[in-house]
Design a protein around this motif. Structure first.
Motif, PDB file in Angstrom:
ATOM      1  N   ARG A   1      11.010  11.397 -10.779  1.00 54.94           N
ATOM      2  CA  ARG A   1      11.681  10.096 -10.687  1.00 54.94           C
ATOM      3  C   ARG A   1      11.037   9.175  -9.656  1.00 54.94           C
ATOM      4  NH1 ARG A   1      16.969   9.519 -12.742  1.00 54.94           N
ATOM      5  NH2 ARG A   1      17.669  11.285 -14.025  1.00 54.94           N
ATOM      6  N   THR A   2      10.708   9.731  -8.502  1.00 49.11           N
ATOM      7  CA  THR A   2      10.125   8.893  -7.443  1.00 49.11           C
ATOM      8  C   THR A   2       8.752   8.378  -7.862  1.00 49.11           C
ATOM      9  OG1 THR A   2      11.283  10.285  -5.835  1.00 49.11           O
ATOM     10  CG2 THR A   2       9.580   8.821  -4.968  1.00 49.11           C
ATOM     11  N   LEU A   3       7.965   9.270  -8.464  1.00 52.55           N
ATOM     12  CA  LEU A   3       6.646   8.872  -8.969  1.00 52.55           C
ATOM     13  C   LEU A   3       6.800   7.766 -10.014  1.00 52.55           C
ATOM     14  CD1 LEU A   3       3.562   9.259  -9.503  1.00 52.55           C
ATOM     15  CD2 LEU A   3       4.212  11.041 -11.151  1.00 52.55           C
ATOM     16  N   HIS A   4       7.698   7.966 -10.956  1.00 50.18           N
ATOM     17  CA  HIS A   4       7.919   6.963 -12.001  1.00 50.18           C
ATOM     18  C   HIS A   4       8.261   5.604 -11.375  1.00 50.18           C
ATOM     19  CE1 HIS A   4       9.084  10.053 -15.392  1.00 50.18           C
ATOM     20  NE2 HIS A   4       7.880  10.247 -14.906  1.00 50.18           N
ATOM     21  N   HIS A   5       9.132   5.631 -10.369  1.00 51.05           N
ATOM     22  CA  HIS A   5       9.553   4.370  -9.728  1.00 51.05           C
ATOM     23  C   HIS A   5       8.358   3.634  -9.131  1.00 51.05           C
ATOM     24  CE1 HIS A   5      11.887   1.495  -7.383  1.00 51.05           C
ATOM     25  NE2 HIS A   5      11.190   1.863  -6.310  1.00 51.05           N
ATOM     26  N   LEU A   6       7.482   4.385  -8.497  1.00 50.48           N
ATOM     27  CA  LEU A   6       6.297   3.768  -7.876  1.00 50.48           C
ATOM     28  C   LEU A   6       5.358   3.181  -8.934  1.00 50.48           C
ATOM     29  CD1 LEU A   6       5.596   6.469  -5.160  1.00 50.48           C
ATOM     30  CD2 LEU A   6       6.333   4.101  -4.745  1.00 50.48           C
ATOM     31  N   LEU A   7       5.190   3.893 -10.039  1.00 43.76           N
ATOM     32  CA  LEU A   7       4.308   3.395 -11.115  1.00 43.76           C
ATOM     33  C   LEU A   7       4.904   2.140 -11.752  1.00 43.76           C
ATOM     34  CD1 LEU A   7       3.293   6.774 -12.822  1.00 43.76           C
ATOM     35  CD2 LEU A   7       1.966   5.425 -11.169  1.00 43.76           C
ATOM     36  N   ALA A   8       6.240   2.069 -11.745  1.00 44.88           N
ATOM     37  CA  ALA A   8       6.920   0.936 -12.390  1.00 44.88           C
ATOM     38  C   ALA A   8       7.101  -0.246 -11.454  1.00 44.88           C
ATOM     39  CB  ALA A   8       8.290   1.381 -12.894  1.00 44.88           C
ATOM     40  N   THR A   9       6.855  -0.048 -10.164  1.00 43.63           N
ATOM     41  CA  THR A   9       7.051  -1.142  -9.206  1.00 43.63           C
ATOM     42  C   THR A   9       5.752  -1.443  -8.459  1.00 43.63           C
ATOM     43  OG1 THR A   9       7.887   0.501  -7.594  1.00 43.63           O
ATOM     44  CG2 THR A   9       9.519  -0.690  -8.921  1.00 43.63           C
ATOM     45  N   ARG A  10       5.448  -0.641  -7.451  1.00 46.71           N
ATOM     46  CA  ARG A  10       4.272  -0.923  -6.612  1.00 46.71           C
ATOM     47  C   ARG A  10       2.987  -1.047  -7.435  1.00 46.71           C
ATOM     48  NH1 ARG A  10       2.976   3.251  -1.849  1.00 46.71           N
ATOM     49  NH2 ARG A  10       5.187   2.882  -1.530  1.00 46.71           N
ATOM     50  N   TYR A  11       2.822  -0.204  -8.452  1.00 51.18           N
ATOM     51  CA  TYR A  11       1.553  -0.167  -9.199  1.00 51.18           C
ATOM     52  C   TYR A  11       1.665  -0.788 -10.590  1.00 51.18           C
ATOM     53  CZ  TYR A  11       0.132   2.940  -5.444  1.00 51.18           C
ATOM     54  OH  TYR A  11      -0.157   3.468  -4.209  1.00 51.18           O
ATOM     55  N   ARG A  12       2.831  -1.399 -10.885  1.00 54.54           N
ATOM     56  CA  ARG A  12       3.077  -1.899 -12.233  1.00 54.54           C
ATOM     57  C   ARG A  12       1.934  -2.773 -12.757  1.00 54.54           C
ATOM     58  NH1 ARG A  12       5.104  -6.229 -15.072  1.00 54.54           N
ATOM     59  NH2 ARG A  12       6.730  -5.804 -16.644  1.00 54.54           N
ATOM     60  N   ASN A  13       1.477  -3.679 -11.892  1.00 60.05           N
ATOM     61  CA  ASN A  13       0.481  -4.654 -12.376  1.00 60.05           C
ATOM     62  C   ASN A  13      -0.961  -4.177 -12.227  1.00 60.05           C
ATOM     63  OD1 ASN A  13       2.615  -6.337 -13.051  1.00 60.05           O
ATOM     64  ND2 ASN A  13       2.676  -7.210 -10.965  1.00 60.05           N
ATOM     65  N   GLU A  14      -1.125  -2.945 -11.706  1.00 63.61           N
ATOM     66  CA  GLU A  14      -2.497  -2.408 -11.587  1.00 63.61           C
ATOM     67  C   GLU A  14      -2.850  -1.502 -12.759  1.00 63.61           C
ATOM     68  OE1 GLU A  14      -2.020  -1.971  -6.747  1.00 63.61           O
ATOM     69  OE2 GLU A  14      -3.480  -0.713  -7.791  1.00 63.61           O
ATOM     70  N   ILE A  15      -1.863  -1.217 -13.596  1.00 60.59           N
ATOM     71  CA  ILE A  15      -2.073  -0.263 -14.702  1.00 60.59           C
ATOM     72  C   ILE A  15      -2.185  -1.032 -16.022  1.00 60.59           C
ATOM     73  CG2 ILE A  15      -0.998   1.621 -16.011  1.00 60.59           C
ATOM     74  CD1 ILE A  15       0.332   2.520 -13.357  1.00 60.59           C
ATOM     75  N   PRO A  16      -3.265  -0.780 -16.791  1.00 63.56           N
ATOM     76  CA  PRO A  16      -3.414  -1.430 -18.112  1.00 63.56           C
ATOM     77  C   PRO A  16      -2.534  -0.734 -19.150  1.00 63.56           C
ATOM     78  CG  PRO A  16      -5.296  -0.013 -17.670  1.00 63.56           C
ATOM     79  CD  PRO A  16      -4.432   0.049 -16.453  1.00 63.56           C
ATOM     80  N   TRP A  17      -1.247  -1.062 -19.119  1.00 66.43           N
ATOM     81  CA  TRP A  17      -0.262  -0.313 -19.915  1.00 66.43           C
ATOM     82  C   TRP A  17      -0.588  -0.328 -21.412  1.00 66.43           C
ATOM     83  CZ3 TRP A  17       2.711   2.903 -17.433  1.00 66.43           C
ATOM     84  CH2 TRP A  17       3.023   2.649 -16.081  1.00 66.43           C
ATOM     85  N   GLU A  18      -1.240  -1.393 -21.876  1.00 63.41           N
ATOM     86  CA  GLU A  18      -1.541  -1.460 -23.319  1.00 63.41           C
ATOM     87  C   GLU A  18      -2.525  -0.373 -23.754  1.00 63.41           C
ATOM     88  OE1 GLU A  18      -2.312  -3.634 -21.032  1.00 63.41           O
ATOM     89  OE2 GLU A  18      -4.483  -3.985 -21.115  1.00 63.41           O
ATOM     90  N   ASN A  19      -3.228   0.227 -22.760  1.00 68.13           N
ATOM     91  CA  ASN A  19      -4.197   1.286 -23.104  1.00 68.13           C
ATOM     92  C   ASN A  19      -3.667   2.688 -22.771  1.00 68.13           C
ATOM     93  OD1 ASN A  19      -6.024  -1.199 -21.756  1.00 68.13           O
ATOM     94  ND2 ASN A  19      -6.688  -0.479 -23.777  1.00 68.13           N
ATOM     95  N   VAL A  20      -2.394   2.762 -22.364  1.00 68.61           N
ATOM     96  CA  VAL A  20      -1.814   4.047 -21.959  1.00 68.61           C
ATOM     97  C   VAL A  20      -0.923   4.584 -23.077  1.00 68.61           C
ATOM     98  CG1 VAL A  20      -0.288   5.207 -20.300  1.00 68.61           C
ATOM     99  CG2 VAL A  20      -1.880   3.425 -19.530  1.00 68.61           C
ATOM    100  N   SER A  21      -1.117   5.854 -23.414  1.00 64.95           N
ATOM    101  CA  SER A  21      -0.241   6.532 -24.389  1.00 64.95           C
ATOM    102  C   SER A  21       0.554   7.608 -23.668  1.00 64.95           C
ATOM    103  CB  SER A  21      -1.071   7.181 -25.497  1.00 64.95           C
ATOM    104  OG  SER A  21      -1.696   6.176 -26.272  1.00 64.95           O
ATOM    105  N   VAL A  22       1.845   7.670 -23.981  1.00 64.59           N
ATOM    106  CA  VAL A  22       2.749   8.583 -23.283  1.00 64.59           C
ATOM    107  C   VAL A  22       3.308   9.620 -24.251  1.00 64.59           C
ATOM    108  CG1 VAL A  22       4.947   8.737 -22.043  1.00 64.59           C
ATOM    109  CG2 VAL A  22       3.367   6.866 -21.536  1.00 64.59           C
TER     110      VAL A  22
END
Ligand code: 6PG
Length: 244
Positions: free
Chosen positions: A51-72
């Motif tokens: 949960r904590t990791l997810h929160h950081l990826l969704a906030t602090r790093y949200r705009n550094e990740i090219p989400w359109e190229n990420v598959s989950v």
């Protein structure tokens, strides 16, 4: 280095520090993979630790990740509706996926709306083989947790699924609530390019010591079975999980 299995151990004071370091590292993995091959695939784990990791990826790093190229994808799922609070998919949605601009087609939940878990497992296996069947590797990054008795994904001690060497996804009955689950198996888990175990809390120190020890039996400590054929395994742990 933990042992000759090229497993690495990274130690942190607590879950917050562990999660912050893992998040920063994962962003670098994503950016590097996307710049190299235009894509990044990750399998998420369930439970509470991420949960904590997810929160950081969704906030602090949200705009550094090219989400359109990420598959989950997901490493396991409880066989409950995706609206059930026990659902790993719901947890991922609420803590991460609903908060970032990832295309819905890039999200691959384990289905739980089939008549039974067997058909759901077969359907997810077909989806995984369509995504990874032609290559050597599966996920660019597999995130895993570990239970206090050494289970990982939904591979619990003593399960026949621990000896599966052909199927990638199996229905399992586990000694936890809810009992009916679907889990990826070692054949696909061990095709990952990188595996990050996030382990925090003193209740896991006994099993973590056994998992990190070079001996021991995967049927007793299933997390020992995660030994990617060509990938690396990093244990991100806090001091409590190391008995500190
Ligand atoms: C699940 C997870 C499971 C989890 C461990 C640790 O469906 O519960 O996939 O493998 O990672 O049980 O859970 P915690 O992070 O809550 O300790």
């Amino acid at each position: 280095m933990v042992d000759n299995l090229s497993r690495e151990l990274k130690k942190f004071c607590d879950l917050d520090e562990l999660s912050a370091a893992a998040a920063e590292n994962i962003v670098r993995l994503i950016v590097g993979s996307v710049s190299r091959k235009g894509s990044f695939s990750v399998a998420l784990s369930g439970g509470n630790t991420p949960r904590t990791l997810h929160h950081l990826l969704a906030t602090r790093y949200r705009n550094e990740i090219p989400w359109e190229n990420v598959s989950v994808f997901f490493g396991d799922e409880r066989y409950v509706p995706h609206t059930d609070e026990q659902s790993n998919y719901l947890m991922a949605r609420e803590t991460l996926l609903n908060l970032v601009p990832i295309p819905s087609g890039n999200i691959h939940p384990i289905p739980t709306d089939f008549v039974g878990p067997e058909k759901a497992a077969e359907a997810y296996e077909a989806e995984l083989r369509s995504a990874f069947g032609n290559g050597e590797n599966s996920f660019d990054l597999l995130l895993l947790g570990m239970g206090k008795e050494g289970h990982t994904a939904s591979l619990f001690p003593g399960l026949p699924a621990l000896d599966e060497n052909r199927r990638w996804v199996l229905p399992v009955e586990v000694p936890a609530v809810p009992a009916k689950r679907i889990s990826l198996t070692f054949p696909i888990l061990n095709r990952s390019s990188a595996v990050y175990f996030l382990v925090a809390g003193g209740d896991k120190s006994g099993s973590l010591a056994k998992v990190l020890d070079s001996g021991g039996d995967v049927h007793i400590y299933p997390a020992k079975g995660v030994i990617p054929s060509s990938g690396r395994v990093v244990f991100w742990v806090d001091s409590a999980a190391l008995g500190g």
